[in-house]
Design a protein around this motif. Structure first.
Motif, PDB file in Angstrom:
ATOM      1  N   LEU A  65      -8.383  -6.634  -4.206  1.00 39.70           N
ATOM      2  CA  LEU A  65      -7.691  -6.660  -2.810  1.00 39.70           C
ATOM      3  C   LEU A  65      -7.635  -8.079  -2.424  1.00 39.70           C
ATOM      4  CD1 LEU A  65      -6.868  -5.389   0.006  1.00 39.70           C
ATOM      5  CD2 LEU A  65      -9.401  -5.294   0.421  1.00 39.70           C
ATOM      6  N   GLU A  66      -8.946  -8.895  -2.887  1.00 36.90           N
ATOM      7  CA  GLU A  66      -8.977 -10.244  -2.518  1.00 36.90           C
ATOM      8  C   GLU A  66      -7.687 -11.096  -3.242  1.00 36.90           C
ATOM      9  OE1 GLU A  66     -13.578 -11.087  -2.167  1.00 36.90           O
ATOM     10  OE2 GLU A  66     -12.673 -11.033  -4.064  1.00 36.90           O
ATOM     11  N   ILE A  71      -2.051 -13.450  -3.454  1.00 37.58           N
ATOM     12  CA  ILE A  71      -0.561 -13.552  -4.129  1.00 37.58           C
ATOM     13  C   ILE A  71       0.523 -13.479  -3.458  1.00 37.58           C
ATOM     14  CG2 ILE A  71       0.540 -12.474  -5.741  1.00 37.58           C
ATOM     15  CD1 ILE A  71      -1.144 -14.219  -7.131  1.00 37.58           C
ATOM     16  N   LYS A  72       0.348 -12.176  -2.364  1.00 37.43           N
ATOM     17  CA  LYS A  72       1.522 -11.851  -1.535  1.00 37.43           C
ATOM     18  C   LYS A  72       2.143 -12.937  -0.461  1.00 37.43           C
ATOM     19  CE  LYS A  72       3.594  -7.999  -2.257  1.00 37.43           C
ATOM     20  NZ  LYS A  72       5.013  -7.975  -2.646  1.00 37.43           N
ATOM     21  N   PRO A  73       1.260 -13.661   0.112  1.00 39.44           N
ATOM     22  CA  PRO A  73       1.825 -14.695   0.952  1.00 39.44           C
ATOM     23  C   PRO A  73       2.605 -15.813  -0.054  1.00 39.44           C
ATOM     24  CG  PRO A  73      -0.456 -14.295   1.518  1.00 39.44           C
ATOM     25  CD  PRO A  73      -0.242 -13.642   0.355  1.00 39.44           C
ATOM     26  N   ARG A  74       2.089 -15.982  -1.349  1.00 37.90           N
ATOM     27  CA  ARG A  74       2.976 -17.057  -2.206  1.00 37.90           C
ATOM     28  C   ARG A  74       3.869 -16.439  -2.862  1.00 37.90           C
ATOM     29  NH1 ARG A  74      -0.007 -21.791  -2.285  1.00 37.90           N
ATOM     30  NH2 ARG A  74       1.060 -22.582  -4.357  1.00 37.90           N
ATOM     31  N   HIS A  75       3.795 -15.172  -3.259  1.00 38.08           N
ATOM     32  CA  HIS A  75       4.768 -14.821  -4.186  1.00 38.08           C
ATOM     33  C   HIS A  75       5.293 -13.254  -3.763  1.00 38.08           C
ATOM     34  CE1 HIS A  75       3.654 -17.753  -7.176  1.00 38.08           C
ATOM     35  NE2 HIS A  75       2.608 -17.436  -6.953  1.00 38.08           N
ATOM     36  N   GLY A  76       5.867 -13.519  -2.523  1.00 35.77           N
ATOM     37  CA  GLY A  76       6.142 -12.319  -1.820  1.00 35.77           C
ATOM     38  C   GLY A  76       7.245 -11.371  -2.625  1.00 35.77           C
ATOM     39  N   ASP A  77       7.977 -11.883  -3.526  1.00 33.99           N
ATOM     40  CA  ASP A  77       9.092 -11.223  -4.293  1.00 33.99           C
ATOM     41  C   ASP A  77       8.422 -10.512  -5.458  1.00 33.99           C
ATOM     42  OD1 ASP A  77       8.479 -13.588  -5.556  1.00 33.99           O
ATOM     43  OD2 ASP A  77      10.666 -13.715  -5.930  1.00 33.99           O
ATOM     44  N   CYS A  78       7.019 -10.567  -5.633  1.00 32.72           N
ATOM     45  CA  CYS A  78       6.613  -9.933  -6.598  1.00 32.72           C
ATOM     46  C   CYS A  78       5.928  -8.518  -6.083  1.00 32.72           C
ATOM     47  CB  CYS A  78       5.399 -10.692  -7.360  1.00 32.72           C
ATOM     48  SG  CYS A  78       4.350  -9.723  -8.707  1.00 32.72           S
ATOM     49  N   GLU A  79       6.207  -7.102  -6.656  1.00 31.66           N
ATOM     50  CA  GLU A  79       5.827  -5.991  -5.912  1.00 31.66           C
ATOM     51  C   GLU A  79       4.643  -5.787  -6.842  1.00 31.66           C
ATOM     52  OE1 GLU A  79       7.093  -4.222  -3.762  1.00 31.66           O
ATOM     53  OE2 GLU A  79       9.166  -5.178  -3.604  1.00 31.66           O
ATOM     54  N   VAL A  80       3.634  -4.977  -5.920  1.00 35.91           N
ATOM     55  CA  VAL A  80       2.136  -4.728  -6.370  1.00 35.91           C
ATOM     56  C   VAL A  80       2.143  -3.243  -6.422  1.00 35.91           C
ATOM     57  CG1 VAL A  80      -0.007  -5.207  -6.214  1.00 35.91           C
ATOM     58  CG2 VAL A  80       1.649  -7.122  -5.917  1.00 35.91           C
ATOM     59  N   CYS A  95      -5.082  -2.115   1.057  1.00 35.54           N
ATOM     60  CA  CYS A  95      -4.046  -2.474   0.103  1.00 35.54           C
ATOM     61  C   CYS A  95      -2.429  -2.543   0.618  1.00 35.54           C
ATOM     62  CB  CYS A  95      -4.284  -1.944  -1.257  1.00 35.54           C
ATOM     63  SG  CYS A  95      -5.776  -2.132  -2.146  1.00 35.54           S
ATOM     64  N   MET A  96      -2.174  -1.360   1.133  1.00 37.58           N
ATOM     65  CA  MET A  96      -0.865  -1.327   1.495  1.00 37.58           C
ATOM     66  C   MET A  96      -0.232  -2.317   2.790  1.00 37.58           C
ATOM     67  SD  MET A  96       0.351   1.096  -0.346  1.00 37.58           S
ATOM     68  CE  MET A  96       1.782   1.969   0.318  1.00 37.58           C
ATOM     69  N   LYS A  97      -1.589  -2.286   3.652  1.00 37.48           N
ATOM     70  CA  LYS A  97      -1.473  -3.528   4.557  1.00 37.48           C
ATOM     71  C   LYS A  97      -1.124  -4.764   4.258  1.00 37.48           C
ATOM     72  CE  LYS A  97      -4.158  -5.348   8.416  1.00 37.48           C
ATOM     73  NZ  LYS A  97      -5.400  -5.268   9.334  1.00 37.48           N
ATOM     74  N   HIS A  98      -1.534  -5.292   3.026  1.00 33.95           N
ATOM     75  CA  HIS A  98      -1.433  -6.635   2.567  1.00 33.95           C
ATOM     76  C   HIS A  98      -0.611  -6.581   1.592  1.00 33.95           C
ATOM     77  CE1 HIS A  98      -4.707  -8.508   4.670  1.00 33.95           C
ATOM     78  NE2 HIS A  98      -5.389  -7.395   4.564  1.00 33.95           N
ATOM     79  N   ALA A 100       0.974  -4.099  -0.862  1.00 40.89           N
ATOM     80  CA  ALA A 100       0.961  -3.373  -1.989  1.00 40.89           C
ATOM     81  C   ALA A 100       2.333  -2.468  -1.915  1.00 40.89           C
ATOM     82  CB  ALA A 100      -0.178  -2.505  -2.278  1.00 40.89           C
ATOM     83  N   TYR A 101       3.024  -2.035  -2.950  1.00 38.81           N
ATOM     84  CA  TYR A 101       4.053  -0.960  -2.847  1.00 38.81           C
ATOM     85  C   TYR A 101       3.478   0.386  -2.877  1.00 38.81           C
ATOM     86  CZ  TYR A 101       7.977   2.007  -4.195  1.00 38.81           C
ATOM     87  OH  TYR A 101       8.719   2.991  -4.365  1.00 38.81           O
ATOM     88  N   TYR A 102       2.263   0.496  -3.674  1.00 36.98           N
ATOM     89  CA  TYR A 102       1.978   1.757  -3.905  1.00 36.98           C
ATOM     90  C   TYR A 102       0.328   1.864  -4.527  1.00 36.98           C
ATOM     91  CZ  TYR A 102       2.649   6.968  -3.953  1.00 36.98           C
ATOM     92  OH  TYR A 102       2.647   8.328  -3.887  1.00 36.98           O
ATOM     93  N   TYR A 103      -0.285   2.811  -4.053  1.00 32.42           N
ATOM     94  CA  TYR A 103      -1.758   3.016  -4.499  1.00 32.42           C
ATOM     95  C   TYR A 103      -1.921   4.167  -5.267  1.00 32.42           C
ATOM     96  CZ  TYR A 103      -6.766   2.693  -3.891  1.00 32.42           C
ATOM     97  OH  TYR A 103      -7.997   2.631  -4.344  1.00 32.42           O
ATOM     98  N   VAL A 104      -2.303   4.091  -6.618  1.00 32.51           N
ATOM     99  CA  VAL A 104      -2.447   5.113  -7.568  1.00 32.51           C
ATOM    100  C   VAL A 104      -3.775   5.244  -7.846  1.00 32.51           C
ATOM    101  CG1 VAL A 104      -1.503   6.281  -9.740  1.00 32.51           C
ATOM    102  CG2 VAL A 104      -0.087   4.604  -8.325  1.00 32.51           C
ATOM    103  N   THR A 105      -4.394   6.598  -7.859  1.00 31.75           N
ATOM    104  CA  THR A 105      -5.900   6.564  -8.314  1.00 31.75           C
ATOM    105  C   THR A 105      -5.837   7.070  -9.765  1.00 31.75           C
ATOM    106  OG1 THR A 105      -5.940   8.923  -7.480  1.00 31.75           O
ATOM    107  CG2 THR A 105      -6.681   7.191  -6.152  1.00 31.75           C
ATOM    108  N   LYS A 106      -6.791   6.647 -10.604  1.00 33.48           N
ATOM    109  CA  LYS A 106      -6.770   7.028 -11.931  1.00 33.48           C
ATOM    110  C   LYS A 106      -7.605   8.340 -11.884  1.00 33.48           C
ATOM    111  CE  LYS A 106      -7.361   2.278 -13.363  1.00 33.48           C
ATOM    112  NZ  LYS A 106      -8.477   1.121 -13.936  1.00 33.48           N
ATOM    113  N   PRO A 107      -7.231   9.408 -12.885  1.00 31.31           N
ATOM    114  CA  PRO A 107      -6.309   9.173 -14.035  1.00 31.31           C
ATOM    115  C   PRO A 107      -4.834   9.619 -13.247  1.00 31.31           C
ATOM    116  CG  PRO A 107      -7.553  11.125 -14.302  1.00 31.31           C
ATOM    117  CD  PRO A 107      -8.106  10.577 -13.233  1.00 31.31           C
ATOM    118  N   TYR A 108      -4.012   9.124 -14.107  1.00 30.59           N
ATOM    119  CA  TYR A 108      -2.617   9.520 -13.518  1.00 30.59           C
ATOM    120  C   TYR A 108      -1.761   9.522 -15.103  1.00 30.59           C
ATOM    121  CZ  TYR A 108      -2.620   4.368 -14.549  1.00 30.59           C
ATOM    122  OH  TYR A 108      -2.720   3.393 -15.571  1.00 30.59           O
ATOM    123  N   SER A 109      -0.583  10.012 -14.874  1.00 32.54           N
ATOM    124  CA  SER A 109       0.423  10.284 -16.266  1.00 32.54           C
ATOM    125  C   SER A 109       1.154   9.025 -16.260  1.00 32.54           C
ATOM    126  CB  SER A 109       1.268  11.356 -16.133  1.00 32.54           C
ATOM    127  OG  SER A 109       1.900  11.386 -15.033  1.00 32.54           O
TER     128      SER A 109
END
Length: 460
Positions: A65-66, A71-80, A95-98, A100-109
């Protein structure tokens, strides 16, 4: 030069997980960099840009989160996309507020993650296209048709069409208002890049201190108003065409950087030491003689040689007066909107044909647009044309009234009556505005306003 591969930064403190994730992504054709924590990730961002970051939350030194907040303010065109074993709504919301495009919990396929990566990259592309469309809309809308029957202009256009399929640089020379950007659009539309971006920059309209940023982009904090990292036109035109209008006005401090880009395809954003690449075809234009500018050391000779592999010379409107009737009809239709186009009086066309047109086609379009708006009839008379008085025949100060000889009760409008009276008084006093104002019973300031409204110019 082709397009750069999609670059992904994977950030996780579990080495085995990071290796497996990187291997899967590389199998899918992505270029992958790895970082064991947020500090390593920050260091990597200093050396290269990334299209997407896959980010763990719980990491030593600097957590996910830190890192996201950095990263987002300086590299806004990088998706997370955040990948976390922590299934907690509060953290996901933060995370979404700052950004992030999506939040995925492990495990995932693997299929789920690859799908999300594809969607995130699609979003990045849409945001980029939105930038391109905004840039396109900011340019003056250009006609999709070039109108001419003039032999010299058509020969120039034939050379433009034959040159368009190549990637060679093209320099368009011509006076202001001759249609240089229209020809640049024509070249792009007939090139192999026609499905890609066409970006334009007028070098004379951008302050010297900002033109490098407009071209190559900048990093956050590079200068006072740089509140975020921004792409330049070179990046936005990648794969397409970049049109540099009035390139003769470009400062000598920026010219070497444009030359280097033409030679290598590489550039740096302002405030960055990282080399980026773009595949862009350069078309430039000027109303100056760049050869003389090079002799006077106001323009780099080596840059001129790079720009003018092919040179197109646009004729002025006074050199192609046979096109005036065609252009007039086009502008009458263009500015009619949904209404029936107005017609042009024969004597008005005669005046247009005799006028020297120092402002070229742009001036003709402005004259016709004003005439369409202000003329009271379906026919445009030369009284409706905003041309200097000296361009009008002496016996034709009015297309309906000769030599301002209007009598009370004449079948003309009140505006024509007033215009003729003001013009007549001015002629009677040899253009002396102070005397004319006294006779007319108005202030000199009001007289000037009347002269402007009636398009009288200087009357002697």
């Amino acid at each position: 030069m082709g397009k750069q591969p999609i670059s992904i930064l994977a950030v996780d403190d579990c080495e085995d997980f990071l290796d497996a994730l990187s291997h899967m992504l590389e199998q899918e054709g992505y270029e992958v960099a790895k970082a064991a924590d947020g500090v390593e990730a920050l260091a990597l961002f200093q050396t290269q840009p990334f299209d997407l970051m896959l980010l763990d939350v719980n990491m030593p030194r600097l957590n996910g989160l830190e890192l996201l907040k950095c990263i987002k303010p300086r590299h806004g065109d990088c998706e997370v996309i955040v990948l976390s074993a922590v299934d907690e709504v509060k953290i996901a919301v933060e995370c979404m507020k700052h950004g992030a495009y999506y939040y995925v919990t492990k495990p995932y396929s693997s299929s789920e993650l690859l799908y999300l990566i594809e969607r995130a990259l699609e979003r990045k592309k849409l945001l980029f296209l939105n930038k391109v469309f905004k840039a396109e809309l900011s340019r003056r809308a250009l006609s999709s048709h070039i109108i001419s029957r003039n032999r010299g202009f058509l020969e120039m256009l034939d050379l433009a069409e034959r040159s368009a399929p190549s990637d060679s640089t093209i320099l368009i020379e011509g006076a202001s208002g001759t249609g240089k950007e229209l020809v640049a659009n024509f070249i792009h539309a007939n090139s192999s890049r026609k499905t890609q971006s066409f970006m334009a920059l007028n070098c004379s309209s951008i302050p010297e201190t900002l033109i490098e940023s407009e071209l190559f982009g900048h990093e956050k904090g590079a200068f006072t108003d740089a509140t975020s990292t921004e792409q330049g036109l070179v990046e936005m035109a990648d794969g397409g065409t970049l049109f540099l209008d009035e390139i003769g006005e470009m400062s000598l401090t920026v010219q070497p950087k444009v030359l280097r880009f033409l030679q290598t395809g590489e550039f740096r954003r302002v405030g960055s030491n990282k080399n980026l690449k773009a595949d862009v075809r350069i078309v430039s234009a000027t109303n100056k003689d760049l050869r003389q500018e090079a002799v006077a050391r106001r323009f780099r000779e080596d840059l001129l040689f790079r720009l003018n592999v092919i040179t197109l010379q646009l004729p002025s409107l006074r050199e192609r007066k046979d096109d005036i009737p065609l252009l007039v009809n086009h502008f009458l239709r263009q500015h009619a909107g949904a209404k029936e186009p107005k017609r042009l009086d024969e004597r008005a066309l005669e005046v247009l044909m005799k006028y020297d047109w120092p402002g070229n086609v742009r001036e003709l379009e402005n004259v016709m647009e004003r005439a369409v708006i202000l003329s009271q009839d379906d026919v445009i008379y030369f009284d409706d044309l905003a041309l200097p008085l000296k361009s009008r025949p002496a016996h034709d100060l009015s297309s309906k009234v000769a030599n301002a000889g209007i009598q009370a009760g004449s079948p003309v409008s009140m505006t024509e009556m007033q215009r003729a009276h003001v013009a007549g008084v001015l002629r009677a006093v040899s253009g002396n505005k102070e005397v004319a104002a006294k006779i007319l019973g108005m202030s000199v300031k009001t007289l000037y306003s009347k002269m402007q409204a009636y398009n009288l110019g200087e009357v002697h």
